[in-house]
Motif scaffolding. Structure first.
Motif, mmCIF file in Angstrom:
data_model
loop_
_atom_site.group_PDB
_atom_site.id
_atom_site.type_symbol
_atom_site.label_atom_id
_atom_site.label_comp_id
_atom_site.label_asym_id
_atom_site.label_seq_id
_atom_site.Cartn_x
_atom_site.Cartn_y
_atom_site.Cartn_z
ATOM 1 N N ARG A 145 0.974 -1.213 -0.036
ATOM 2 C CA ARG A 145 -0.061 -0.089 -0.146
ATOM 3 C C ARG A 145 0.956 1.237 -0.151
ATOM 4 O O ARG A 145 0.739 2.301 -0.712
ATOM 5 N N ALA A 146 1.996 1.330 0.755
ATOM 6 C CA ALA A 146 2.813 2.508 0.640
ATOM 7 C C ALA A 146 3.586 2.496 -0.528
ATOM 8 O O ALA A 146 3.720 3.773 -1.130
ATOM 9 N N PHE A 147 3.827 1.572 -1.402
ATOM 10 C CA PHE A 147 4.380 1.428 -2.717
ATOM 11 C C PHE A 147 3.351 1.940 -3.575
ATOM 12 O O PHE A 147 3.745 3.146 -4.270
ATOM 13 N N ASP A 148 2.066 1.632 -3.559
ATOM 14 C CA ASP A 148 1.100 2.221 -4.444
ATOM 15 C C ASP A 148 1.074 3.859 -4.078
ATOM 16 O O ASP A 148 0.846 4.818 -5.088
ATOM 17 N N GLY A 149 1.107 4.144 -2.847
ATOM 18 C CA GLY A 149 1.074 5.826 -2.590
ATOM 19 C C GLY A 149 2.241 6.486 -3.092
ATOM 20 O O GLY A 149 2.149 7.330 -3.610
ATOM 21 N N LEU A 150 3.343 5.588 -3.002
ATOM 22 C CA LEU A 150 4.609 6.521 -3.347
ATOM 23 C C LEU A 150 4.659 6.575 -4.955
ATOM 24 O O LEU A 150 4.886 7.853 -5.581
ATOM 25 N N CYS A 151 4.071 5.725 -5.632
ATOM 26 C CA CYS A 151 4.113 5.856 -7.306
ATOM 27 C C CYS A 151 2.727 6.615 -7.493
ATOM 28 O O CYS A 151 3.159 7.488 -8.643
ATOM 29 N N GLU A 152 1.792 6.537 -6.713
ATOM 30 C CA GLU A 152 0.631 7.877 -7.153
ATOM 31 C C GLU A 152 1.136 8.961 -6.967
ATOM 32 O O GLU A 152 1.237 9.974 -7.721
ATOM 33 N N LYS A 153 1.896 9.364 -5.846
ATOM 34 C CA LYS A 153 2.405 10.654 -5.475
ATOM 35 C C LYS A 153 3.701 11.225 -6.663
ATOM 36 O O LYS A 153 3.432 12.393 -7.046
ATOM 37 N N ALA A 154 4.455 10.088 -6.956
ATOM 38 C CA ALA A 154 5.425 10.553 -7.936
ATOM 39 C C ALA A 154 5.084 10.377 -9.590
ATOM 40 O O ALA A 154 5.818 10.384 -10.581
ATOM 41 N N ASP A 155 3.814 9.907 -9.680
ATOM 42 C CA ASP A 155 3.189 9.608 -10.999
ATOM 43 C C ASP A 155 4.218 8.484 -11.653
ATOM 44 O O ASP A 155 4.342 8.555 -12.932
ATOM 45 N N TRP A 156 4.458 7.506 -10.990
ATOM 46 C CA TRP A 156 4.956 6.182 -11.510
ATOM 47 C C TRP A 156 3.748 5.042 -11.982
ATOM 48 O O TRP A 156 2.744 5.214 -11.242
ATOM 49 N N ILE A 157 4.192 4.016 -12.410
ATOM 50 C CA ILE A 157 3.471 2.981 -12.704
ATOM 51 C C ILE A 157 4.118 1.901 -12.705
ATOM 52 O O ILE A 157 5.005 1.618 -13.226
ATOM 53 N N ASN A 158 3.889 0.711 -11.785
ATOM 54 C CA ASN A 158 4.433 -0.482 -11.825
ATOM 55 C C ASN A 158 4.274 -1.118 -13.240
ATOM 56 O O ASN A 158 3.345 -1.191 -13.633
#
Length: 949
Positions: free
Chosen positions: A161-174
């Motif tokens: 969940r923290a990873f999803d939040g970090l990606c969302e904040k930095a505009d990344w996609i796994n």
């Protein structure tokens, strides 16, 4: 509900499947079909075979085949979706190292990882876990994530969940999340797809992949799942004695098949290829290319599919060894690799100097050093004579280990370390670290591609891979805007470890593959090794971060024994279909335990055989072993010494007594072993410090009378003054202040205890301090340094040699005295000594040991007469006779040395170990002893009936 394991397959409802041979496959490619393969290796192999097929068809030019791996295809689809403006495609896709870097950031969040010792070590495992969840569409909101059975599951759920939040904040996609977006935009993508698509080499599709293919097919994309026509004809099973016998027979079988059919394509499948890669290489090399250099890639008619970590390629290892020289403390092992590296400028010109430099560092320093010390020693100038007196400037000469080119490299590293101690962007570090290595003399080879392909193609390719890793480091600007020098080097090293390097070689007919790499390939001959009952099928290895219930429900890879069994059955069938002639082998024993064949080989119409037709001529080892043995003549001694003075003083006689070969190797040839530095204070260093302190003390104090005039405070202050002077001069202690302080206290304590013993003697004056004597024994000049000579009021003299280790005067006597140092002093003295003794300076007590002509000369001497000490007591009573016997013994030993007696003849069986001899690899005493035992047993049996035949 648990999925039906029997449905593990690569079929997709509504999508066509077709079985065809290579010709039909290549005709489809020529007609414009696009081929998607399961992995990059299959892409490369099929491209090479397509090109060869066109050549054999008489074509002189043709279009490159449209073949790519699944990952390459997904990247292309994502790029097209981005150009079409599909929602979500504007988010950045992190690269491999960027992705790990993001996970490392998550793992460094303290509340989530407070109990982990090295949280960053989990980053790659968590990345793979997230990929599994996405591709296999595991329910991430299931109650099983929050159970009490395994805290790993809850921890991962929080990290994810923290990873999803970090990606969302930095505009990344796994990367794995792209499949669902591509699936939703299948209609838009169809306008960009013109060619029919074939898929090859897939045993099964994950749900996410299956959904994407089904969506594209539903929108009208022509899809076809291909399998290559089976080539099954004959399959046999063979049992070897053990793993070594199995690999050797495999190599011989390969040679036999290659000789029988010059155009045959041969495959060797190895389940644990990474673990036994070296054994496979060695066996194939001995049988297929005897006498060829192992590193000559062009000489190898085989190719091993699995590469090695780039960080393990020698030229890249050398780069990181050089960068380690900027560490705060540098291990001597790392320094040694740099000094011996062929990839560093001046490696040939300064080879001897650098060898002597390593010897110097090992003898005078602890296990860890500082860069400043390396700079000092590499550029050291000799400014003193052998008496430690300053020389005129015009007589200053470089030390034997002086290495100017190496010195320049170390100074470059020191300047860089001083100038680059602040944080910088990873891209800046990538550029500056590469430039630093070049400036510091890292020489991976000529950088002309045409020349490199002829002289050192593998190094050239490794260098190109190195530049890719530098670019990957530079890409971390997006996830880590600023990092320090050590962190940048660590990241670069991790990138190189994770990048697999496989040198590109010309296509070969013999391929060595892993068990899961055979899909979609066809050969004329196939050998699969190691299929015993404990290795195949493999054990299940469930992911520790996903609840077991969810793994089984989603049918995840490695989730259960049942799934692994089904996968193993599929792969076994695939192996049988790969070649018309298949050999399955297994070792009869593994680690001493008997083995049975894998149960999956039963019921497959595989014939068990007792032997395999193979090339059975002798390999080079057997040829050498079976050749006519050498004719043994009497060992000729090296002859009389004719070229000046031999090395060493009393060590000549000591070595000659212990073992004549040791004296020949050490004192004639100069053979010495390398010291192994320790973290603490070595016994040799401690002894040296004690010697120097006592020398300085007696040079100042001179007589026992002056010693007795010092009260405790003055005595302590005088000893302390000399201890500080001596320890300050020792460069190896300067960089370790804590060790220096403790050792200074220990030396002072020992010296004071010893001086207390000196007060118990009759009056004396110290008249010799480290006195040098140039004695001649049988015409050989021997330089001796006597620690100390005392003169009594009677005019008698006493020779004293300080010792901080365990010694025994009994070793002065006999035909081959173990320790002839003091006897040599005695026969070389200007006048006959009244006593010859060790001055023992130890924590467990200080004392004198030796021989005296009468009582009262030294405390506790002569010792109380007993069976053990009688020789010592009598020797003192008859000092003239004792010295005469010593003179005769030592002259005889020197005569034997000068005449060239170099027999490998240790005094006793324990001599080599008890005297720390480092020459055993040179004299090979163990092999000689074993040979003697075998010969003795043979002679004993020859007396029995039938013996000696």
């Amino acid at each position: 509900m648990t999925r039906d394991l029997s449905k593990i397959s690569a079929r997709i409802p509504g999508v066509l499947t077709q079985t065809l041979d290579y010709d039909e496959l290549f005709f489809r490619l020529r007609a414009g079909h696009r081929l998607i393969t399961a992995n990059s290796r299959l892409t490369r192999v099929l491209t090479d075979q397509y090109n060869q097929w066109n050549i054999e068809s008489g074509k002189q030019q043709w279009n490159s085949p449209d073949i790519c791996s699944w990952n390459q295809w997904i990247n292309q689809l994502w790029e097209k979706a981005g150009l079409l403006g599909v929602a979500g495609t504007d988010r950045a896709v992190p690269g491999s190292r960027q992705l790990i870097n993001l996970w490392e950031k998550i793992l460094n969040i303290k509340p989530l990882s407070a109990d982990l010792i090295r949280p960053e070590s989990l980053a790659s495992q968590l990345r793979d876990t997230r990929q599994l969840l996405t591709e296999w569409q595991v329910n991430q909101n299931h109650p099983a994530w929050f159970g009490d059975t395994n805290e790993n599951h809850t921890a991962f759920h929080q990290w994810n969940r923290a990873f999803d939040g970090l990606c969302e904040k930095a505009d990344w996609i796994n990367p794995g999340d792209r499949l669902s977006i591509l699936c939703e935009s299948a209609g838009a993508l169809m306008g960009e797809m013109n060619a029919a698509i074939d898929l090859l080499g897939f045993d099964e599709f994950s749900p996410a992949r299956r959904d994407l293919l089904a969506a594209l097919h539903d929108k009208g994309l022509s899809l076809c799942i291909l399998t290559v026509t089976p080539r099954r004809d004959k399959a046999v099973m063979w049992k070897s004695r053990d793993g070594k016998d199995e690999i050797d027979r495999m190599a011989r079988w390969v040679r036999h098949c290659a000789s029988e059919n010059k155009d045959a394509r041969i495959a060797v499948v190895v389940p644990e290829l990474q673990a036994c890669r070296q054994q496979i290489e060695r066996a194939l090399g001995e049988i297929l290319t005897p006498g060829h250099q192992n590193d000559c890639q062009r000489a190898k008619p085989w190719n091993i599919s699995m590469g090695i970590s780039l960080a393990r390629v020698p030229v890249i290892e050398a780069a990181f060894d050089l960068l380690k020289m900027m560490d705060e403390n540098i291990d001597i092992q790392d320094i040694g690799r740099v000094l011996r590296s062929p990839w560093l400028r001046g490696s040939e010109a300064e080879r001897n100097n650098r060898s002597l430099l390593e010897k110097c560092l090992r003898e005078h320093y602890p296990r860890q050093l500082k860069l400043g010390e390396l700079i000092f020693r590499a550029g050291e100038i000799n400014k003193y004579d052998r008496y430690n007196q300053p020389l005129p400037i015009e007589e200053h000469t470089p030390q034997a280990w002086n290495s100017p080119l190496l010195l320049a490299s170390f100074k470059t590293l020191a300047r860089f370390r001083n100038d680059h101690h602040k944080v910088r962007p990873p891209s800046a570090w990538a550029e500056s670290l590469n430039q630093l290595l070049m400036n510091a003399g890292w020489s991976p080879g000529k950088q002309d591609p045409e020349v490199m392909q002829e002289e050192n193609a593998e190094n050239w390719q490794a260098l190109q891979k190195w530049h890719e890793c530098l670019r990957e480091l530079a890409s971390l600007d997006a996830t880590s805007p600023s990092i320090g020098r050590s962190a940048a080097i660590h990241q670069l090293q991790q990138i190189c470890r994770e990048n697999i390097f496989q040198a590109h070689t010309p296509p070969t007919r013999i391929q060595v593959l892993g068990l899961y790499e055979i899909s979609g390939l066809r050969f004329d001959y196939l050998w699969v090794i190691g299929l015993h009952n404990d290795s195949w099928p493999t054990s299940a290895k469930p992911n520790p971060f996903i609840p077991g219930q969810l793994q089984r429900e989603a049918n995840l890879p490695n989730s259960s024994p049942e799934r692994e069994l089904e996968v193993a059955r599929i792969i076994t069938q695939r192996l049988l279909d790969t070649a018309p002639m298949c050999v399955f082998s297994y070792p009869g024993q593994v680690d001493g335990e008997a083995q049975l064949p894998s149960p999956l080989l039963a019921g497959q119409n595989i014939q068990a055989v007792d032997d395999i037709e193979a090339w059975m001529e002798k390999n080079w080892r057997e040829t050498v072993a079976g050749a006519e043995g050498p004719k043994w003549d009497a060992l000729e001694m090296p002859g009389q010494l004719t070229h000046g003075t031999a090395r060493g003083g009393s060590s000549i006689l000591k070595h000659q007594a212990l073992c004549p070969f040791r004296a020949f190797a050490s004192n004639r040839l100069g053979a010495e072993g390398m010291e192994t530095p320790v973290d603490g204070i070595s016994p040799a260093l401690h002894g040296s410090l004690v010697h120097k302190v006592l020398e300085l003390f007696w040079k100042e104090t001179k007589t026992q009378a002056n010693l007795l005039q010092l009260n405790d405070e003055l005595l302590s202050a005088r000893v302390q003054k000399h201890v500080e002077a001596v320890t300050s001069e020792e460069r190896g202690l300067e960089q370790r202040p804590a060790f220096k302080e403790v050792e200074a206290q220990r030396v002072k304590r020992h010296v004071l205890n010893y001086l207390a013993l000196e007060t118990e003697r009759d009056a004396f004056e110290v008249v010799g301090f480290e006195r040098e004597i140039l004695a001649k024994i049988e015409g050989q000049e021997v330089r001796l340094i006597i620690d100390r000579i005392d003169r009594l009021e009677s005019g008698e003299e006493i020779i004293i040699d300080y010792k901080t280790g365990k010694v025994d005067p009994k070793k002065w006597f006999g035909e081959r005295p173990d320790d002839p140092q003091l006897p040599l002093y005695a026969i070389s003295a200007e006048k006959q000594p009244a006593a010859v003794a060790f001055g023992i300076v130890r924590e467990d007590g200080c004392e004198f040991k030796g021989i005296v002509t009468r009582e009262g000369l030294l405390p506790q001497l002569p010792p109380k007469e007993s069976v053990y000490t009688i020789e010592q007591v009598e020797a003192g009573k008859n000092m003239p006779e004792t010295i005469a016997n010593w003179r005769q013994t030592l002259h005889r030993l020197m005569s034997e040395f000068l005449e060239g007696d170099a027999a490998i003849d240790p005094k006793t069986e324990m001599t080599c170990g008890n005297t720390y001899c480092q020459l055993q690899p040179l004299c090979r005493i163990r092999e000689l002893q074993q040979h003697s035992k075998v010969k003795l047993q043979s002679d004993d049996y020859s007396d029995l009936p039938g013996g000696g035949s």
